[in-house]
Write an enzyme that holds these catalytic residues in place. Structure first.
Site, PDB file in Angstrom:
ATOM      1  N   HIS A 157       3.995   4.330  12.450  1.00  0.00           N
ATOM      2  CA  HIS A 157       2.717   4.880  11.959  1.00  0.00           C
ATOM      3  C   HIS A 157       2.857   5.442  10.539  1.00  0.00           C
ATOM      4  O   HIS A 157       2.124   6.346  10.155  1.00  0.00           O
ATOM      5  CB  HIS A 157       2.172   5.986  12.878  1.00  0.00           C
ATOM      6  CG  HIS A 157       2.240   5.645  14.335  1.00  0.00           C
ATOM      7  ND1 HIS A 157       1.235   4.972  15.003  1.00  0.00           N
ATOM      8  CD2 HIS A 157       3.225   5.849  15.255  1.00  0.00           C
ATOM      9  CE1 HIS A 157       1.584   4.801  16.275  1.00  0.00           C
ATOM     10  NE2 HIS A 157       2.792   5.319  16.453  1.00  0.00           N
ATOM     11  N   SER A 279       0.809   0.255 -17.919  1.00  0.00           N
ATOM     12  CA  SER A 279      -0.633   0.430 -17.929  1.00  0.00           C
ATOM     13  C   SER A 279      -1.097   0.504 -19.379  1.00  0.00           C
ATOM     14  O   SER A 279      -0.368   0.999 -20.244  1.00  0.00           O
ATOM     15  CB  SER A 279      -0.978   1.728 -17.195  1.00  0.00           C
ATOM     16  OG  SER A 279      -2.209   2.238 -17.657  1.00  0.00           O
ATOM     17  N   LYS A 285       3.156   4.933 -16.555  1.00  0.00           N
ATOM     18  CA  LYS A 285       3.110   4.002 -15.426  1.00  0.00           C
ATOM     19  C   LYS A 285       4.141   2.878 -15.499  1.00  0.00           C
ATOM     20  O   LYS A 285       4.423   2.352 -16.564  1.00  0.00           O
ATOM     21  CB  LYS A 285       1.706   3.371 -15.327  1.00  0.00           C
ATOM     22  CG  LYS A 285       0.615   4.313 -14.868  1.00  0.00           C
ATOM     23  CD  LYS A 285       0.799   4.829 -13.454  1.00  0.00           C
ATOM     24  CE  LYS A 285       0.427   3.807 -12.413  1.00  0.00           C
ATOM     25  NZ  LYS A 285      -1.000   3.522 -12.419  1.00  0.00           N
ATOM     26  N   GLU A 292       2.278  -6.612  -5.659  1.00  0.00           N
ATOM     27  CA  GLU A 292       0.839  -6.540  -5.371  1.00  0.00           C
ATOM     28  C   GLU A 292       0.209  -7.927  -5.422  1.00  0.00           C
ATOM     29  O   GLU A 292      -0.646  -8.274  -4.609  1.00  0.00           O
ATOM     30  CB  GLU A 292       0.141  -5.600  -6.353  1.00  0.00           C
ATOM     31  CG  GLU A 292       0.532  -4.141  -6.136  1.00  0.00           C
ATOM     32  CD  GLU A 292       0.090  -3.268  -7.290  1.00  0.00           C
ATOM     33  OE1 GLU A 292      -1.104  -3.220  -7.573  1.00  0.00           O
ATOM     34  OE2 GLU A 292       0.954  -2.639  -7.925  1.00  0.00           O
TER      35      GLU A 292
END
Ligand code: ARG
Length: 468
Positions: A157, A279, A285, A292
C-alpha cells in the site's frame, strides 16, 4: 502513378484519394527484405515443380538480388505511390527481366504473401526485442548483485511494511522480464510453425505447388493446414502485441518505482545526468522524464493491442482489407517497446544507489514490528497477543517520537517479562532481513541464488541464439 496489378478489370482510373487511402507502402515497405526472400523461394519452388523454367527462376532471383543491391546503395528508391510492398517489388523486377518477372506471381496472392511476410518480419522483430530484454535483465542482475546488503523498506500500500534489500526488489523485476522473454519465445515459436505461402488468395491453387519446400526454405516448421486460416488469421500478431503489452506493463511499474526512488521523498537512487532532464523555469529540477515517458507509452502499446483485437473481431473468412491495419499497430508496438528497452537499460546501468538513505528510511516506519511480535511468539506468547502488544508499543513509540530499537531494557520489560537483551538483535534491521530465510526471500544468499538462476536463463538464451 504505377499501374495497379489488378487494373485489367477496370474501365476507369481509381480516384487518387482512394489510391492514397488504399496504399500501405508507407508502412509495409518495412517487410521488403522478407518479401523478396519469400519471392526467391517461391520462384525456386515454381521451377522445381516445372511451373516456370529454370532460366526464368534464375532471372527472377538475379533480378531480386539486383533490386536489393540497388535499394541498399540508393540507386533505387521505394516508390511511395506503389500500392504496397508486394506490388512495388514486381515493378522494377519486370522492368529489369521482362516476362520472367510477370511469371513470379503464379500460384500465389498478395494475401498469402502478406501473411507470410508479416510472420517473417515479426519473427525477426521478436528476436531483436528478446535480445534487448536479455540486456536489461543482465543490468538488473548486476545492480542487484551490488545491493544484496542494501536494506530498504519493502512496501505494501506504499506504506513501509517489512525490511527487504534493494537487490531483492530489482530481482523481482528481473523475474517479471524473464517471463516476458519466455512469452516472446513462445509467440515466436507459433509464428514460425505454419507457413501461409501457397494458400493463394484463400482457396489454394490449381498449380502443383510444393508447400513443404517453401515452408522449410523460409524457416517455417510446416505449411499451414488450412488455406483460409493461413491468409486470414492474425493471432500471431495479437499474441506478440499481448506479450509486448505485458512487457510494457512491467517496464511501466519499474519506471514508477524509479520515479519514486529518485524523488527527494525517497532518494534511494540518483539517476545519471545524461538520463534526466531539467525544467525551463525551476533551476533545481532534475526530472526522470525517461521513466515517465515509458509509463506514458505503455498506454500506447495497450492501444495497439486493442486495435488488433477490435480489428479482427467481426471479420468473416478470409482476407478483408481491414487487416491491412495490422501492420501499423503491431509495428508501432514493436518500435515503442524497443525504444523503451533501449533507453531504460543504460539508464539503470548508470544510476547510483544510495544505500544509506535506504537504510535511514528502513529505520523509520517500524518495519521491524513483525519481527518484534515474532520474537515474543518464539518466547511463548501466542502470536495474536504478541501482535497486539507490539501494536501498543508502536503506538507508544510514535507518541514519544522514538522507535522500537531505542527503547531501554526496562521499557521493554515493562511491556513483557519475555523481553531479554537479545531482542535488540531480533529487531536489528539487517538481522530482520537476513532472518527471512524462506526460499525466494531477501537474504543476501537468497538474492545471490536468484541472480545465479536468472543468469543461467540468460546464458541459455544467448547460447541458443548465438548468431543473433
Ligand atoms: N496491402 C495489403 C495488406 O496489407 C495486401 C493485400 C491486398 N490483398 C487484396 N486482396 N486486396 O493487407
Amino acid at each position: 502513378m504505377p499501374e495497379q496489378l489488378w487494373k485489367g478489370r477496370f474501365a476507369k482510373a481509381v480516384d487518387p484519394r482512394v489510391n492514397d487511402f488504399n496504399s500501405s507502402i508507407r508502412f509495409d515497405q518495412r517487410m521488403i527484405e522478407q518479401d523478396m526472400r519469400g519471392s526467391a523461394v517461391h520462384a525456386a519452388m515454381l521451377a522445381k515443380q516445372g511451373i516456370i523454367s529454370q532460366a526464368d527462376c534464375d532471372a527472377i532471383q538475379q533480378g531480386l538480388a539486383s533490386i536489393a543491391a540497388d535499394l541498399q546503395s540508393g540507386a533505387l528508391a521505394i516508390d511511395p505511390a506503389a500500392e504496397d510492398v508486394h506490388t512495388f517489388v514486381e515493378q522494377p523486377l519486370t522492368a529489369r527481366i521482362g516476362d520472367a518477372g510477370k511469371r513470379l506471381h503464379a500460384g500465389r496472392s498478395r494475401n498469402d504473401q502478406g501473411a507470410r511476410d508479416l510472420r517473417l518480419t515479426l519473427r525477426d522483430e521478436s528476436l531483436a526485442l528478446q535480445k534487448q530484454i536479455v540486456e536489461l535483465v543482465r543490468v538488473l542482475c548486476k545492480k542487484a548483485g551490488e545491493n544484496t546488503a542494501s536494506v530498504m523498506p519493502g512496501y505494501t500500500h506504499l506504506q513501509r511494511a517489512q525490511p527487504i534489500t534493494f537487490g531483492h526488489a530489482l530481482m523481482a523485476y528481473a523475474f517479471m522480464l524473464l517471463r516476458d522473454l519466455e512469452r516472446f519465445e513462445d509467440a515466436t515459436c507459433r509464428m514460425d510453425s505454419q507457413c501461409p505461402l501457397g494458400s493463394g488468395a484463400l482457396a489454394g491453387t490449381t498449380y502443383p505447388l510444393d508447400r513443404e519446400y517453401t515452408a522449410q526454405n523460409l524457416g517455417f516448421f510446416a505449411p499451414c493446414e488450412n488455406s483460409l486460416d493461413g491468409v486470414s488469421d492474425r493471432d500471431f500478431c495479437i499474441e506478440l502485441a499481448a506479450a509486448m503489452s505485458i512487457c510494457m506493463m512491467h517496464l511501466s511499474r519499474l519506471s514508477e518505482e524509479i520515479i519514486l526512488w529518485c524523488s527527494w521523498e525517497f532518494k534511494f537512487i540518483e539517476l545519471d545526468d545524461a538520463f534526466t532532464t531539467g525544467s525551463s523555469i525551476m533551476p533545481q529540477k532534475k526530472n526522470p522524464d525517461v521513466t515517465e515517458l515509458i509509463r506514458g507509452k505503455t498506454g500506447r502499446v495497450y492501444g495497439d493491442l486493442n486495435t488488433l483485437l477490435v480489428m479482427m473481431k467481426g471479420l468473416p473468412l478470409a482476407y478483408n482489407k481491414d487487416m491491412q491495419e495490422d501492420k501499423e499497430a503491431v509495428f508501432d508496438a514493436v518500435d515503442t517497446l524497443s525504444l523503451c528497452l533501449g533507453t531504460i537499460t543504460p539508464m539503470l546501468a548508470t544510476m547510483t544507489t544510495l544505500p544509506e538513505n535506504m537504510r535511514n528510511a528502513a529505520a523509520k516506519g517500524f518495519i521491524n514490528a513483525t519481527d518484534c511480535a515474532d520474537y515474543l511468539t518464539k518466547k511463548g506468547m501466542p502470536f495474536r497477543d504478541a501482535y497486539k502488544l507490539t501494536g501498543q508499543m508502536v503506538s507508544d513509540c510514535i507518541a514519544a517520537g522514538t522507535v522500537l530499537e531505542q527503547l531501554t531494557m526496562e521499557q521493554f520489560r515493562a511491556y513483557s517479562p519475555l523481553f531479554e537483551p537479545d531482542v535488540l538483535q531480533a529487531i536489528d534491521l539487517t538481522n530482520c532481513c537476513e532472518g527471512r530465510k524462506s526460499y525466494g526471500g531477501p537474504t543476501a544468499m537468497s538474492v545471490q541464488k536468484q541472480i545465479a538462476d536468472a543468469s543461467a536463463v540468460l546464458n541459455d538464451w544467448e547460447e541458443a541464439h548465438a548468431e543473433v
